[in-house]
Design a protein around this motif. Structure first.
Motif, PDB file in Angstrom:
ATOM      1  N   TYR A 184      36.696  30.704  39.407  1.00  0.00           N
ATOM      2  CA  TYR A 184      36.895  31.647  38.302  1.00  0.00           C
ATOM      3  C   TYR A 184      35.740  32.639  38.243  1.00  0.00           C
ATOM      4  CZ  TYR A 184      36.737  33.371  33.483  1.00  0.00           C
ATOM      5  OH  TYR A 184      36.644  34.178  32.376  1.00  0.00           O
ATOM      6  N   PRO A 205      40.551  28.302  42.036  1.00  0.00           N
ATOM      7  CA  PRO A 205      39.984  28.901  40.820  1.00  0.00           C
ATOM      8  C   PRO A 205      40.735  28.473  39.567  1.00  0.00           C
ATOM      9  CG  PRO A 205      41.316  30.501  42.015  1.00  0.00           C
ATOM     10  CD  PRO A 205      41.222  29.289  42.898  1.00  0.00           C
ATOM     11  N   CYS A 207      41.400  28.660  35.288  1.00  0.00           N
ATOM     12  CA  CYS A 207      41.283  29.538  34.117  1.00  0.00           C
ATOM     13  C   CYS A 207      41.749  30.967  34.362  1.00  0.00           C
ATOM     14  CB  CYS A 207      39.831  29.559  33.629  1.00  0.00           C
ATOM     15  SG  CYS A 207      39.032  27.943  33.587  1.00  0.00           S
ATOM     16  N   LEU A 208      42.655  31.172  35.294  1.00  0.00           N
ATOM     17  CA  LEU A 208      43.118  32.521  35.606  1.00  0.00           C
ATOM     18  C   LEU A 208      44.162  33.020  34.624  1.00  0.00           C
ATOM     19  CD1 LEU A 208      43.548  32.364  39.503  1.00  0.00           C
ATOM     20  CD2 LEU A 208      41.498  32.918  38.173  1.00  0.00           C
TER      21      LEU A 208
END
Length: 361
Positions: A184, A205, A207-208
Protein backbone atom coordinates in the motif's frame (compact mmCIF):
# COMPACT_ATOMS: atom_id res chain seq x y z
CA UNK A 1 11.96 -8.49 -17.16
CA UNK A 2 9.39 -7.23 -19.67
CA UNK A 3 6.48 -5.13 -18.48
CA UNK A 4 3.26 -6.86 -19.41
CA UNK A 5 -0.42 -6.63 -18.65
CA UNK A 6 -1.96 -8.58 -15.81
CA UNK A 7 -1.43 -12.30 -16.01
CA UNK A 8 -4.34 -14.05 -14.27
CA UNK A 9 -3.56 -17.53 -13.08
CA UNK A 10 -6.64 -18.32 -11.05
CA UNK A 11 -10.39 -17.85 -10.71
CA UNK A 12 -12.11 -15.80 -8.01
CA UNK A 13 -11.50 -16.98 -4.46
CA UNK A 14 -13.19 -16.34 -1.09
CA UNK A 15 -11.97 -13.52 1.11
CA UNK A 16 -9.04 -14.63 3.26
CA UNK A 17 -6.77 -12.57 5.47
CA UNK A 18 -3.92 -13.70 7.66
CA UNK A 19 -2.83 -12.29 11.00
CA UNK A 20 0.76 -12.22 12.19
CA UNK A 21 2.22 -12.29 15.70
CA UNK A 22 3.54 -9.00 16.99
CA UNK A 23 7.31 -8.67 17.12
CA UNK A 24 8.90 -8.71 20.53
CA UNK A 25 9.55 -4.96 20.46
CA UNK A 26 8.95 -2.04 18.16
CA UNK A 27 12.33 -0.38 18.38
CA UNK A 28 14.60 -2.99 20.01
CA UNK A 29 16.83 -0.28 21.40
CA UNK A 30 20.24 -1.55 22.44
CA UNK A 31 19.62 -5.11 21.26
CA UNK A 32 22.76 -6.93 20.06
CA UNK A 33 22.03 -8.03 16.50
CA UNK A 34 23.66 -10.34 14.00
CA UNK A 35 22.35 -11.66 10.67
CA UNK A 36 20.78 -15.09 11.03
CA UNK A 37 22.34 -16.22 7.73
CA UNK A 38 25.93 -15.63 6.57
CA UNK A 39 26.14 -12.92 3.91
CA UNK A 40 28.76 -11.93 1.36
CA UNK A 41 27.61 -8.34 1.66
CA UNK A 42 27.22 -6.18 4.76
CA UNK A 43 24.10 -5.72 6.85
CA UNK A 44 23.86 -2.62 9.03
CA UNK A 45 21.20 -1.21 11.33
CA UNK A 46 21.38 2.56 11.70
CA UNK A 47 19.16 5.31 13.08
CA UNK A 48 17.70 8.06 10.92
CA UNK A 49 15.99 11.08 12.48
CA UNK A 50 12.73 12.15 10.88
CA UNK A 51 11.90 15.81 11.44
CA UNK A 52 8.65 15.05 9.59
CA UNK A 53 7.80 12.60 12.39
CA UNK A 54 8.50 15.01 15.23
CA UNK A 55 5.58 15.91 17.46
CA UNK A 56 3.37 13.01 16.41
CA UNK A 57 0.55 12.77 18.93
CA UNK A 58 1.04 9.08 19.65
CA UNK A 59 4.55 9.77 20.93
CA UNK A 60 6.41 7.48 18.56
CA UNK A 61 10.14 8.11 18.44
CA UNK A 62 11.14 10.20 15.39
CA UNK A 63 14.54 8.49 15.49
CA UNK A 64 13.79 5.44 13.34
CA UNK A 65 15.86 2.24 13.09
CA UNK A 66 16.75 1.48 9.47
CA UNK A 67 18.29 -1.70 8.06
CA UNK A 68 20.74 -1.26 5.18
CA UNK A 69 22.18 -4.03 3.02
CA UNK A 70 25.38 -3.23 1.12
CA UNK A 71 26.24 -5.66 -1.70
CA UNK A 72 29.57 -7.56 -1.76
CA UNK A 73 31.23 -5.14 -4.15
CA UNK A 74 30.55 -2.14 -1.93
CA UNK A 75 33.58 -2.90 0.26
CA UNK A 76 35.93 -3.98 -2.53
CA UNK A 77 35.13 -1.28 -5.12
CA UNK A 78 35.38 2.02 -3.23
CA UNK A 79 34.78 4.19 -6.31
CA UNK A 80 31.62 2.42 -7.42
CA UNK A 81 28.13 3.82 -6.81
CA UNK A 82 24.92 1.80 -6.62
CA UNK A 83 21.18 2.05 -7.24
CA UNK A 84 19.01 1.82 -4.14
CA UNK A 85 15.80 -0.14 -3.58
CA UNK A 86 13.71 1.02 -0.63
CA UNK A 87 11.67 -1.80 0.91
CA UNK A 88 8.57 -1.28 3.10
CA UNK A 89 7.44 -4.00 5.52
CA UNK A 90 3.89 -4.94 6.41
CA UNK A 91 1.60 -4.32 9.36
CA UNK A 92 2.90 -5.65 12.73
CA UNK A 93 6.25 -6.39 11.05
CA UNK A 94 9.59 -4.61 11.42
CA UNK A 95 12.84 -4.34 9.51
CA UNK A 96 14.28 -6.91 11.94
CA UNK A 97 12.00 -9.57 10.47
CA UNK A 98 12.37 -8.66 6.80
CA UNK A 99 16.11 -8.02 6.69
CA UNK A 100 17.25 -11.25 8.27
CA UNK A 101 17.96 -10.21 11.84
CA UNK A 102 15.27 -12.72 12.93
CA UNK A 103 13.62 -15.79 11.49
CA UNK A 104 10.69 -14.86 9.27
CA UNK A 105 8.88 -15.89 6.11
CA UNK A 106 11.22 -13.66 4.08
CA UNK A 107 14.88 -12.62 4.25
CA UNK A 108 15.52 -9.87 1.70
CA UNK A 109 19.36 -9.72 1.91
CA UNK A 110 19.60 -13.52 1.61
CA UNK A 111 17.22 -13.42 -1.37
CA UNK A 112 19.43 -10.77 -2.96
CA UNK A 113 22.53 -12.90 -2.59
CA UNK A 114 20.80 -15.94 -4.09
CA UNK A 115 19.73 -13.79 -7.04
CA UNK A 116 23.27 -12.47 -7.42
CA UNK A 117 24.63 -16.02 -7.39
CA UNK A 118 22.08 -17.06 -10.03
CA UNK A 119 22.91 -14.03 -12.16
CA UNK A 120 19.30 -12.79 -12.20
CA UNK A 121 19.96 -9.56 -10.29
CA UNK A 122 22.70 -6.96 -10.04
CA UNK A 123 24.32 -5.43 -6.99
CA UNK A 124 22.07 -2.83 -5.35
CA UNK A 125 21.81 -1.21 -1.94
CA UNK A 126 18.66 -2.25 -0.06
CA UNK A 127 17.08 -0.06 2.64
CA UNK A 128 14.17 -0.76 5.01
CA UNK A 129 12.95 1.62 7.75
CA UNK A 130 11.20 0.35 10.86
CA UNK A 131 7.62 1.64 10.52
CA UNK A 132 6.25 -0.06 13.64
CA UNK A 133 4.22 2.48 15.66
CA UNK A 134 2.06 2.64 18.79
CA UNK A 135 -0.69 1.00 16.72
CA UNK A 136 1.73 -1.55 15.15
CA UNK A 137 2.06 0.18 11.79
CA UNK A 138 2.22 3.59 10.14
CA UNK A 139 0.32 2.81 6.91
CA UNK A 140 3.11 4.96 5.40
CA UNK A 141 0.62 7.81 5.52
CA UNK A 142 0.59 11.36 6.82
CA UNK A 143 -1.33 12.59 9.86
CA UNK A 144 -0.84 14.53 13.07
CA UNK A 145 -1.27 11.29 15.03
CA UNK A 146 1.54 9.31 13.40
CA UNK A 147 3.62 11.99 11.67
CA UNK A 148 4.31 12.50 7.99
CA UNK A 149 5.61 9.12 6.87
CA UNK A 150 5.29 10.03 3.20
CA UNK A 151 7.85 12.81 3.60
CA UNK A 152 10.05 10.71 5.85
CA UNK A 153 10.32 7.95 3.23
CA UNK A 154 10.52 10.03 0.05
CA UNK A 155 12.53 12.98 1.34
CA UNK A 156 14.38 12.49 4.61
CA UNK A 157 15.32 8.80 4.35
CA UNK A 158 16.39 9.13 0.72
CA UNK A 159 18.42 12.24 1.51
CA UNK A 160 20.13 10.50 4.43
CA UNK A 161 21.03 7.42 2.40
CA UNK A 162 22.33 9.51 -0.50
CA UNK A 163 24.47 11.57 1.90
CA UNK A 164 25.94 8.62 3.78
CA UNK A 165 26.31 5.85 1.20
CA UNK A 166 27.72 5.63 -2.32
CA UNK A 167 24.41 5.79 -4.15
CA UNK A 168 23.52 6.93 -7.64
CA UNK A 169 21.50 9.86 -6.35
CA UNK A 170 18.92 10.10 -9.12
CA UNK A 171 15.31 8.94 -9.50
CA UNK A 172 16.32 6.64 -12.37
CA UNK A 173 18.40 4.66 -9.88
CA UNK A 174 15.82 4.45 -7.08
CA UNK A 175 13.15 1.81 -6.64
CA UNK A 176 10.38 1.37 -4.09
CA UNK A 177 8.79 -1.92 -3.10
CA UNK A 178 6.84 -3.38 -0.19
CA UNK A 179 4.47 -6.08 0.99
CA UNK A 180 0.91 -5.78 2.36
CA UNK A 181 0.89 -2.47 4.26
CA UNK A 182 4.22 -1.88 2.56
CA UNK A 183 2.61 -2.63 -0.80
CA UNK A 184 0.00 0.00 0.00
CA UNK A 185 2.77 2.42 0.94
CA UNK A 186 4.59 1.64 -2.30
CA UNK A 187 1.54 2.58 -4.37
CA UNK A 188 0.57 5.55 -2.19
CA UNK A 189 4.03 7.12 -2.23
CA UNK A 190 5.07 5.90 -5.67
CA UNK A 191 2.11 7.43 -7.49
CA UNK A 192 2.74 10.80 -5.80
CA UNK A 193 6.53 10.95 -5.99
CA UNK A 194 7.84 9.88 -9.41
CA UNK A 195 10.36 12.70 -8.93
CA UNK A 196 12.06 10.51 -6.30
CA UNK A 197 11.38 6.91 -7.41
CA UNK A 198 11.38 5.76 -11.02
CA UNK A 199 10.21 2.16 -10.52
CA UNK A 200 7.81 0.56 -8.03
CA UNK A 201 6.75 -3.01 -7.23
CA UNK A 202 3.83 -3.65 -4.84
CA UNK A 203 3.54 -7.14 -3.33
CA UNK A 204 0.11 -8.18 -2.03
CA UNK A 205 -0.86 -4.56 -1.39
CA UNK A 206 -3.53 -4.08 1.24
CA UNK A 207 -6.06 -1.31 1.69
CA UNK A 208 -6.54 -0.37 -1.97
CA UNK A 209 -10.32 -0.44 -2.10
CA UNK A 210 -12.56 2.45 -0.94
CA UNK A 211 -14.38 1.26 2.17
CA UNK A 212 -17.77 2.91 2.70
CA UNK A 213 -18.29 0.91 5.87
CA UNK A 214 -14.95 0.89 7.73
CA UNK A 215 -14.87 -1.44 10.69
CA UNK A 216 -17.63 -3.68 9.40
CA UNK A 217 -21.00 -4.37 11.02
CA UNK A 218 -19.66 -4.30 14.58
CA UNK A 219 -17.47 -1.20 14.24
CA UNK A 220 -19.03 0.25 17.40
CA UNK A 221 -17.05 -2.27 19.48
CA UNK A 222 -13.99 -0.07 18.86
CA UNK A 223 -15.57 2.55 21.09
CA UNK A 224 -15.01 0.27 24.10
CA UNK A 225 -11.23 0.78 23.88
CA UNK A 226 -9.98 3.57 26.08
CA UNK A 227 -6.17 3.19 26.04
CA UNK A 228 -3.45 2.30 23.56
CA UNK A 229 -2.42 -0.50 25.91
CA UNK A 230 -5.82 -2.11 25.41
CA UNK A 231 -5.34 -1.98 21.66
CA UNK A 232 -1.91 -3.60 22.01
CA UNK A 233 -3.60 -6.63 23.59
CA UNK A 234 -6.39 -6.80 21.01
CA UNK A 235 -6.77 -8.99 17.93
CA UNK A 236 -5.08 -8.25 14.59
CA UNK A 237 -8.11 -6.61 12.98
CA UNK A 238 -8.68 -4.27 15.92
CA UNK A 239 -5.06 -3.14 15.75
CA UNK A 240 -5.36 -2.66 12.01
CA UNK A 241 -8.49 -0.52 12.39
CA UNK A 242 -6.90 1.73 15.00
CA UNK A 243 -3.75 2.03 12.85
CA UNK A 244 -5.93 3.01 9.89
CA UNK A 245 -7.84 5.53 11.98
CA UNK A 246 -4.61 7.07 13.27
CA UNK A 247 -3.36 7.38 9.69
CA UNK A 248 -6.55 8.47 7.92
CA UNK A 249 -8.94 9.95 10.51
CA UNK A 250 -6.80 11.44 13.29
CA UNK A 251 -8.32 13.67 15.94
CA UNK A 252 -5.87 15.98 17.73
CA UNK A 253 -8.49 16.83 20.35
CA UNK A 254 -9.26 13.29 21.52
CA UNK A 255 -6.45 11.93 23.71
CA UNK A 256 -5.11 9.40 24.42
CA UNK A 257 -6.17 7.56 21.25
CA UNK A 258 -6.15 10.60 18.93
CA UNK A 259 -8.49 9.01 16.39
CA UNK A 260 -11.97 9.49 15.03
CA UNK A 261 -13.55 6.05 14.81
CA UNK A 262 -16.08 4.87 12.21
CA UNK A 263 -18.86 5.16 14.79
CA UNK A 264 -19.70 7.53 17.62
CA UNK A 265 -22.20 6.43 20.25
CA UNK A 266 -23.00 3.53 17.93
CA UNK A 267 -23.88 5.76 14.96
CA UNK A 268 -21.98 5.66 11.68
CA UNK A 269 -19.83 8.70 10.95
CA UNK A 270 -20.00 9.43 7.20
CA UNK A 271 -17.22 12.00 7.42
CA UNK A 272 -14.85 9.36 8.83
CA UNK A 273 -15.73 6.94 6.04
CA UNK A 274 -15.09 9.74 3.52
CA UNK A 275 -11.66 10.40 5.01
CA UNK A 276 -10.75 6.72 4.73
CA UNK A 277 -11.97 6.61 1.13
CA UNK A 278 -9.78 9.64 0.40
CA UNK A 279 -6.78 7.45 1.28
CA UNK A 280 -7.74 4.43 -0.87
CA UNK A 281 -5.54 4.18 -3.99
CA UNK A 282 -8.32 2.75 -6.16
CA UNK A 283 -10.23 5.97 -5.48
CA UNK A 284 -7.31 8.39 -5.60
CA UNK A 285 -5.07 7.06 -8.37
CA UNK A 286 -7.15 8.70 -11.08
CA UNK A 287 -6.03 12.18 -10.00
CA UNK A 288 -2.38 11.06 -10.09
CA UNK A 289 -2.37 9.46 -13.54
CA UNK A 290 -0.10 12.17 -15.04
CA UNK A 291 2.43 11.37 -12.30
CA UNK A 292 1.95 7.61 -12.63
CA UNK A 293 2.80 7.93 -16.33
CA UNK A 294 6.19 9.32 -15.29
CA UNK A 295 7.12 6.06 -13.59
CA UNK A 296 9.54 3.98 -15.63
CA UNK A 297 8.18 0.65 -14.43
CA UNK A 298 5.34 -0.68 -12.28
CA UNK A 299 5.08 -4.20 -10.86
CA UNK A 300 2.20 -5.82 -8.95
CA UNK A 301 1.60 -9.29 -7.62
CA UNK A 302 -0.65 -11.21 -5.25
CA UNK A 303 -1.29 -14.81 -4.32
CA UNK A 304 -4.43 -16.38 -5.73
CA UNK A 305 -5.62 -17.31 -2.24
CA UNK A 306 -5.17 -13.83 -0.76
CA UNK A 307 -8.88 -13.04 -0.75
CA UNK A 308 -9.82 -9.39 -1.17
CA UNK A 309 -6.19 -8.45 -1.80
CA UNK A 310 -6.22 -10.71 -4.85
CA UNK A 311 -9.23 -8.90 -6.22
CA UNK A 312 -8.04 -5.37 -5.49
CA UNK A 313 -4.64 -6.12 -7.04
CA UNK A 314 -6.52 -7.28 -10.11
CA UNK A 315 -8.63 -4.11 -10.01
CA UNK A 316 -5.58 -1.85 -9.80
CA UNK A 317 -4.04 -3.59 -12.81
CA UNK A 318 -7.27 -3.05 -14.72
CA UNK A 319 -7.21 0.67 -13.89
CA UNK A 320 -3.65 0.96 -15.17
CA UNK A 321 -4.59 -0.93 -18.31
CA UNK A 322 -7.58 1.34 -18.98
CA UNK A 323 -5.23 4.32 -18.94
CA UNK A 324 -2.82 2.51 -21.24
CA UNK A 325 -0.09 2.30 -18.59
CA UNK A 326 2.12 -0.73 -19.16
CA UNK A 327 3.05 -2.74 -16.12
CA UNK A 328 3.99 -6.19 -14.89
CA UNK A 329 1.30 -7.90 -12.81
CA UNK A 330 0.66 -11.46 -11.78
CA UNK A 331 -1.80 -13.41 -9.65
CA UNK A 332 0.21 -16.50 -8.73
CA UNK A 333 -1.33 -19.82 -7.75
CA UNK A 334 -0.95 -21.24 -5.17
CA UNK A 335 -0.29 -18.33 -2.89
CA UNK A 336 -1.77 -16.78 0.25
CA UNK A 337 -0.68 -13.57 1.96
CA UNK A 338 2.77 -14.79 2.99
CA UNK A 339 3.51 -17.99 1.08
CA UNK A 340 6.21 -17.71 -1.60
CA UNK A 341 7.03 -14.10 -0.66
CA UNK A 342 10.72 -14.92 -0.17
CA UNK A 343 10.79 -16.64 -3.55
CA UNK A 344 8.94 -13.74 -5.20
CA UNK A 345 11.50 -11.27 -3.86
CA UNK A 346 14.35 -13.37 -5.28
CA UNK A 347 12.86 -14.39 -8.62
CA UNK A 348 10.66 -11.41 -9.52
CA UNK A 349 11.16 -8.28 -7.42
CA UNK A 350 14.95 -7.98 -7.42
CA UNK A 351 15.34 -8.95 -11.11
CA UNK A 352 12.61 -6.41 -11.91
CA UNK A 353 14.68 -3.61 -10.40
CA UNK A 354 17.90 -4.97 -11.91
CA UNK A 355 16.24 -4.59 -15.32
CA UNK A 356 14.58 -1.24 -14.73
CA UNK A 357 16.98 0.87 -12.64
CA UNK A 358 19.92 2.79 -14.04
CA UNK A 359 23.28 1.41 -12.89
CA UNK A 360 25.41 4.26 -14.26
CA UNK A 361 25.39 7.93 -13.34
Amino acid sequence: MPRIALRLLTALVPIVFLAFPLPAAAQDAGEALAPIEPLQGTLERITVHGSSLEGNLLGDDPDRPVSVYLPPGYATSPDRRYPVVYVLHGFTDTDLAWFGWREHFVNVPAAMERALEDGTASEMILVMPNAYTAYAGSMYSSSVAIGDWESFIADELVAYVDANYRTIAHRDSRGLTGHSMGGYGTIRIGMKRPDVFSSIYAMSPCCLEPNVNPGGPDADRLETFETIEQVEQADFFTKALFASAAAWSPDPNDPPMFVDLPTEDGRRQPDVAARWIANAPLATIHQYIPRVRRLTAIGLDSGAQDGSITETTRALSEVLSRYGIYHFAEIYDPGNHISHVDERVEVFVLPFFADELAFRE
